[in-house]
Motif scaffolding. Structure first.
Motif, PDB file in Angstrom:
ATOM      1  N   ARG A  16      -4.036 -20.737  50.000  1.00 52.69           N
ATOM      2  CA  ARG A  16      -4.063 -19.440  50.687  1.00 52.69           C
ATOM      3  C   ARG A  16      -4.297 -18.312  49.691  1.00 52.69           C
ATOM      4  O   ARG A  16      -5.109 -17.406  49.928  1.00 52.69           O
ATOM      5  N   SER A  74      12.898   0.155  56.323  1.00 49.97           N
ATOM      6  CA  SER A  74      13.375  -0.890  57.236  1.00 49.97           C
ATOM      7  C   SER A  74      12.297  -1.932  57.523  1.00 49.97           C
ATOM      8  O   SER A  74      12.480  -2.787  58.370  1.00 49.97           O
ATOM      9  N   VAL A  75      11.178  -1.845  56.812  1.00 52.45           N
ATOM     10  CA  VAL A  75      10.155  -2.880  56.975  1.00 52.45           C
ATOM     11  C   VAL A  75      10.509  -4.057  56.063  1.00 52.45           C
ATOM     12  O   VAL A  75      10.813  -3.871  54.892  1.00 52.45           O
ATOM     13  N   SER A  76      10.469  -5.253  56.616  1.00 54.55           N
ATOM     14  CA  SER A  76      10.770  -6.447  55.817  1.00 54.55           C
ATOM     15  C   SER A  76       9.808  -6.539  54.634  1.00 54.55           C
ATOM     16  O   SER A  76       8.610  -6.342  54.788  1.00 54.55           O
ATOM     17  N   PRO A  77      10.328  -6.846  53.442  1.00 55.77           N
ATOM     18  CA  PRO A  77       9.467  -6.950  52.265  1.00 55.77           C
ATOM     19  C   PRO A  77       8.289  -7.902  52.485  1.00 55.77           C
ATOM     20  O   PRO A  77       7.193  -7.665  51.986  1.00 55.77           O
ATOM     21  N   VAL A  78       8.531  -8.967  53.229  1.00 61.46           N
ATOM     22  CA  VAL A  78       7.461  -9.928  53.481  1.00 61.46           C
ATOM     23  C   VAL A  78       6.334  -9.274  54.276  1.00 61.46           C
ATOM     24  O   VAL A  78       5.154  -9.507  54.026  1.00 61.46           O
ATOM     25  N   VAL A  79       6.715  -8.425  55.234  1.00 58.17           N
ATOM     26  CA  VAL A  79       5.705  -7.713  56.022  1.00 58.17           C
ATOM     27  C   VAL A  79       4.901  -6.790  55.110  1.00 58.17           C
ATOM     28  O   VAL A  79       3.689  -6.655  55.254  1.00 58.17           O
ATOM     29  N   LEU A 132       2.395  -8.899  53.413  1.00 58.59           N
ATOM     30  CA  LEU A 132       1.390  -9.284  54.405  1.00 58.59           C
ATOM     31  C   LEU A 132       0.403  -8.145  54.661  1.00 58.59           C
ATOM     32  O   LEU A 132      -0.810  -8.336  54.717  1.00 58.59           O
ATOM     33  N   VAL A 133       0.950  -6.937  54.806  1.00 54.48           N
ATOM     34  CA  VAL A 133       0.128  -5.775  55.101  1.00 54.48           C
ATOM     35  C   VAL A 133      -0.951  -5.587  54.041  1.00 54.48           C
ATOM     36  O   VAL A 133      -2.131  -5.384  54.346  1.00 54.48           O
ATOM     37  N   TYR A 134      -0.569  -5.701  52.771  1.00 50.17           N
ATOM     38  CA  TYR A 134      -1.552  -5.501  51.715  1.00 50.17           C
ATOM     39  C   TYR A 134      -2.539  -6.667  51.632  1.00 50.17           C
ATOM     40  O   TYR A 134      -3.698  -6.470  51.271  1.00 50.17           O
ATOM     41  N   VAL A 135      -2.078  -7.876  51.981  1.00 51.72           N
ATOM     42  CA  VAL A 135      -3.010  -9.001  52.037  1.00 51.72           C
ATOM     43  C   VAL A 135      -4.073  -8.730  53.112  1.00 51.72           C
ATOM     44  O   VAL A 135      -5.251  -8.985  52.926  1.00 51.72           O
ATOM     45  N   PHE A 178      11.362  -8.620  45.265  1.00 51.84           N
ATOM     46  CA  PHE A 178      10.975 -10.024  45.223  1.00 51.84           C
ATOM     47  C   PHE A 178      10.019 -10.394  46.366  1.00 51.84           C
ATOM     48  O   PHE A 178       8.896 -10.819  46.128  1.00 51.84           O
ATOM     49  N   SER A 215       6.219 -11.333  45.850  1.00 43.13           N
ATOM     50  CA  SER A 215       6.018 -12.781  45.901  1.00 43.13           C
ATOM     51  C   SER A 215       4.798 -13.142  46.738  1.00 43.13           C
ATOM     52  O   SER A 215       4.071 -14.076  46.415  1.00 43.13           O
ATOM     53  N   VAL A 216       4.551 -12.385  47.824  1.00 39.05           N
ATOM     54  CA  VAL A 216       3.423 -12.707  48.694  1.00 39.05           C
ATOM     55  C   VAL A 216       2.095 -12.408  47.997  1.00 39.05           C
ATOM     56  O   VAL A 216       1.122 -13.121  48.171  1.00 39.05           O
ATOM     57  N   PRO A 238      -2.268   0.953  55.803  1.00 36.43           N
ATOM     58  CA  PRO A 238      -1.981  -0.485  55.729  1.00 36.43           C
ATOM     59  C   PRO A 238      -1.238  -1.009  56.955  1.00 36.43           C
ATOM     60  O   PRO A 238      -1.518  -2.109  57.433  1.00 36.43           O
ATOM     61  N   ALA A 265      18.976  -3.256  60.282  1.00 33.26           N
ATOM     62  CA  ALA A 265      17.561  -3.188  59.918  1.00 33.26           C
ATOM     63  C   ALA A 265      17.313  -3.887  58.586  1.00 33.26           C
ATOM     64  O   ALA A 265      16.354  -4.644  58.424  1.00 33.26           O
ATOM     65  N   GLY A 316      15.276  -7.891  58.065  1.00 30.96           N
ATOM     66  CA  GLY A 316      14.051  -8.064  57.294  1.00 30.96           C
ATOM     67  C   GLY A 316      14.246  -8.824  56.003  1.00 30.96           C
ATOM     68  O   GLY A 316      13.284  -9.105  55.304  1.00 30.96           O
ATOM     69  N   SER A 341      11.977  -2.591  63.914  1.00 31.46           N
ATOM     70  CA  SER A 341      12.566  -1.646  62.962  1.00 31.46           C
ATOM     71  C   SER A 341      12.213  -0.206  63.331  1.00 31.46           C
ATOM     72  O   SER A 341      13.011   0.702  63.120  1.00 31.46           O
TER      73      SER A 341
END
Lengths: 305, 283, 281
Positions: A45, B108-113, B116-119, B215, B219-220, C38, C213, C217, C263
């Motif tokens: 990926r 409040s946005v999940s770090p993983v999101v 993902l957003v930048y991907v 992290f 990480s993503v 984004p 919140a 996440g 969120s």
């Protein structure tokens, strides 16, 4: 010059050893090989999304197929470009159990018994887990007479015994060895030997009656090497993997070398067991991937229940 | 016998002891014990092993990369925080409340999101990936991607420290300075800045601690190449997965020490400048 | 970290101060280019799927159970942190004892500690061979690699949010109204139930919302300590990563949009809560 190798999880030690040998063989100090390790699927990926890799050394062909199909960084027939299906070494899936094998686990049918904790990574993200899944499937198919419903039920019961599903092979090894979870780890052969070396006297390897011939392939990413001007070195590196010197290093890191002489030399550490192949039993990786591991595939249905 | 007088707002000794013990036990169990584990595991292998881990070129590269990312992200977010606080605190305009909500959003946005957003924007399968690749610009799996993710997750830290502080202080002082002929920049430098300096520093500290420790998002979109695109938190994971548990905890301990240092400076500021910080103390 | 939904000073005549356009312009450009555009890419991505498939992607049992786990455990963690956060804030504000400054400083630890560090520390601690894990094992309680591991990690990372929102409000509250109630003959229990808690309620709710919140996440610390089993201990952010690793960008974005929506609603609710609290004062 830096050569970037994007690899799967249990090759961390292998490519560190190969990197220094390769640099020596080139007689050039200015070449460094940098390797990134993670689950095979996640690495593919990353390459598709633009990770600048010169070579990929992944757990199975399907992941490199995905790179060829989606990002078109290499031709679709990449696997024919190097000898032996582009796999300089092979491996298989074995059982790693605790010292003395307290639950008496000898073969796949012991793993579906109630109360046995089986550790294996997530087939969705880990290459080794996909090999392990297919090995279990092949065993069950042979025992239960090619009955898909019964086979699925067998594999389903196996995964019911899985308490932790890590995303990569190494994560599972850590869970089993360090966290003391589960009774058996479905492991790459090389990963199991490494665990024995890391914690002497704590674990044993059990070879099941039947497993699968895993062919982790390597490939050059044409578009990337041409842009980065690394083609010559990258090609040299992949060729180097097939040399007797590199094959020795692979054998010492418990990967089964293709070179018959080297294999003979290390035959003691690689017991011969019955190994099925993806091509003969599952119609190649493309088909196996679509049937078993794609969205809403057999694995999803097993876990969807 | 007359009962001993007890202040009605004072809790009885039994209650005090009970609540105090609960508080200390909870904090000890959930916050302090993990901290002890980090240092215990880090020094298990002895000082020599800790030193080898720290001086390993890959560890040093990870420390350097994390610091570079923080050194770029924190000043940018600081400038942004000051600008945002200035317009929000000193002026009235339509949609101000909504703007504040948007500034809060990254928090409040999940770090993983975030990753993902930048991907989705910069990936080869995303909006800009192919175009940028045409110009040989590499965002993901390289420093720019790591910096972008760090900026996103630490986005509101300075702004949120400053906005309540500056709202509280009003605009009278600045207006007086301007009516006496000071330029806008002079006003900010001589009047506003002295009033907000401790809040500002406080925000920068928090921003920096978070930037070094991010992290999930990184990480993503990091390439996980040791010595190149591995930040300190990712290096912790890498060592952990490389059977070098002690090494992983050594790097974790460095990160923890940085965090503790941040807390120490923060506590010191709170103690020394309690009054000036009071306004922003709703944190 | 301060609470969101900062109450803004009531409007006055146009300000004579300079720099409005510059500061607002910079704020908007910076916000738009780094955050909003984004996020729009994220919002649009799922719609590459036909609507029925999109619906399937969000309502698949595995996705639903991951969302349920993330949001359910986050709510549980936020409530646990509310109860203990209230006690800790009470102890910190009302009592005097040696080591109080230290206790106060330690509360911020989860802010300062990277999540990956928290993850390996917690999993080492709660694994069956860890200090706490082995003790709990004797009572047949397993924490690491079960959904309870998710809860423990969330309680850890979200605690400062409740303590730090309740603490300053409690400090400002003073004891006047309590004294007044006491002179009117109220018992201590009545005072706490009818005077103190209602006054703290907006702060408690804000703290719960913030903790919720943050916990929903959370990724870094949880993946180390949860078993990551589909339908059992797999959190929604992990599902995003797994979808991404299967080249299912739209599916990953769909789960991401659901989390983002949650969120955003949370933040709007917080703002409404703040203005409600401001009116009550």
């Amino acid at each position: 010059m830096t050569l970037v190798n994007v690899s799967y999880d249990p090759t961390r030690e292998l490519y560190q050893h190969l990197a220094s040998a390769f640099a020596k063989s080139l007689k050039a100090d200015n070449v460094t090989l940098r390797t990134s390790n993670s689950g095979s699927g996640s690495q593919a990926r990353a390459v598709i999304d633009g990770q600048q890799a010169d070579v990929v050394t992944l757990a199975l062909a399907a992941d490199i197929d995905a790179i060829a199909r989606t990002a078109k960084l290499l031709p679709a027939d990449w696997q024919k470009r190097l000898p032996q299906n582009s796999s300089p070494y092979t491996s298989t899936i074995v059982f790693l159990v605790r010292k003395g094998n307290p639950k008496g686990l000898r073969d796949w049918n012991d793993l579906v018994k109630p109360g046995v904790g089986v550790i294996t990574p997530n087939p969705k993200t880990s290459g080794g887990a996909r090999w392990a899944y297919l090995a279990a499937w092949s065993y069950a198919g042979k025992q239960l007479g090619a009955n898909d419903g019964k086979t699925r039920d067998f594999v389903g019961r196996l995964y019911k015994n899985v308490p932790v599903l890590d995303s990569g092979a190494r994560g599972s090894t850590v869970t089993f060895t360090k966290r003391a979870i589960g009774d058996v780890l479905l492991s790459w052969e090389n990963e199991a030997h490494l665990a024995l070396k890391e914690a002497p006297g704590q674990f044993e390897i059990v070879y099941p009656s039947r497993s699968i011939l895993a062919e982790p392939p390597v490939a050059l990413l044409d578009r990337n090497v041409d842009r980065r001007g690394t083609r010559a070195v990258a090609e040299a590196f992949l060729k180097f993997l097939y040399t007797p010197e590199a094959q020795e290093i692979q054998a010492r890191d418990f990967f089964r070398p293709r070179d018959p002489k080297v294999l003979a030399k290390y035959s003691k550490q690689f017991p011969r067991i019955e190994l099925t192949t993806v091509d003969s039993e599952f119609g190649g990786w493309e088909k196996a991937q679509a049937t078993h591991f794609a969205d809403k595939g057999v694995f999803d249905r097993i876990f969807g229940k | 016998m007359p009962r001993k007088f007890q202040n009605p707002t004072e809790d009885s000794l039994t209650l005090k002891l009970t609540l105090g013990s609960i508080a200390i036990a909870f904090v000890g169990l959930f916050l302090v014990l993990p901290l002890i584990v980090v240092f215990h595991e880090a020094f298990k292998g002895g000082l020599a092993h800790a030193w080898t881990t720290i001086t390993d070129p890959d560890t040093l590269a990870a420390i350097k990369l994390s610091l570079i990312a923080a050194v770029i992200a924190v000043p940018l977010n600081t400038v942004f925080g000051v600008a945002a606080a200035w317009c929000i605190a000193k002026f009235d305009f339509w949609g101000k409340t909504f703007l504040v909500t948007l500034i809060d959003l990254p928090f409040s946005v999940s770090p993983v999101v975030v990753g993902l957003v930048y991907v989705l924007v910069f990936g080869m399968q995303g909006w800009l990936g192919l175009t940028l690749a045409g110009y040989d610009i590499q965002i993901l799996f390289a420093l720019p991607g790591i910096v972008l993710a760090t900026i996103f997750v630490t986005f509101p830290f300075v702004a949120r420290e400053l906005i309540p502080l500056m709202v509280d202080q009003g605009r009278d002082e600045e207006e007086a300075a301007v009516s006496l002929g000071a330029s806008g920049f002079q006003t900010f430098l001589r009047v506003t800045l002295p009033n907000i300096k401790w809040g500002l520093l406080y925000g920068i500290l928090l921003c920096n601690a978070r930037a070094l420790g991010e992290f999930g998002a990184v990480s993503v979109l990091s390439g996980h190449i040791r010595g190149e695109t591995n930040t300190m938190p990712l290096h912790v994971q890498l060592l952990y997965d490389n059977y070098d548990y002690t090494g992983a905890f050594v790097v974790a301990a460095i990160l923890t020490l940085l965090g503790l240092l941040t807390l120490a400076i923060k506590s010191f500021l709170e103690w020394r400048y309690a009054d000036e910080l009071a306004a922003s103390h709703r944190h | 970290m301060s609470a969101p939904g900062i109450s803004l000073a009531a409007g006055r005549a146009r300000s004579v101060l300079p720099g409005f356009r510059l500061s607002l312009g910079f704020t908007l450009v910076y916000l738009a280019s780094l955050v909003l555009i984004p996020l729009v890419a994220l919002l649009l991505r799922p719609f590459e799927l036909p609507l029925p498939e999109l619906w399937d992607a969000i309502t698949a049992p595995r996705v639903l159970s991951a969302l349920r786990l993330s949001f359910g455990m986050a709510l549980a963690a936020a409530l646990i942190d509310a109860v203990f956060g209230l006690i800790i804030a009470w102890v910190l504000v009302r009592y005097r004892f040696p080591g109080k400054a230290l206790l106060d400083a330690v509360i911020d630890l989860p802010f300062a500690l990277p999540t990956a560090v928290a993850g390996i520390a917690l999993s080492t601690l709660y694994a069956p061979n860890g200090w706490l894990g082995s003790a709990l094992m004797e009572y047949g309680i397993r924490v690491a690699y079960t959904p309870w591991g998710v809860l423990v990690a969330m309680v850890f990372i979200a605690l400062p949010f409740t303590v730090r929102t309740i603490q300053p409000v409690l400090a400002e509250l003073g004891r006047d109204s309590e004294e007044a109630a006491a002179t009117l003959g109220a018992t201590r229990l009545q005072i706490i139930g009818r005077v103190v808690l209602p006054a703290l309620l907006p702060a408690i709710l804000t703290g719960v919302a913030l903790a919720f919140a943050r916990a929903a996440g959370e990724y870094g610390s949880i993946i180390f300590i949860a078993g990551n089993l589909p339908n059992i201990s797999e959190i929604a952010p992990l599902l995003i990563v797994i979808n991404l690793e299967q080249y299912d960008y739209a599916g990953a974005a769909a789960v991401g949009v659901v989390m983002l929506g949650a969120s955003f609603i949370m933040l709007l609710a917080l703002n409404a809560l703040q203005s409600w609290a401001a009116k009550r004062r």
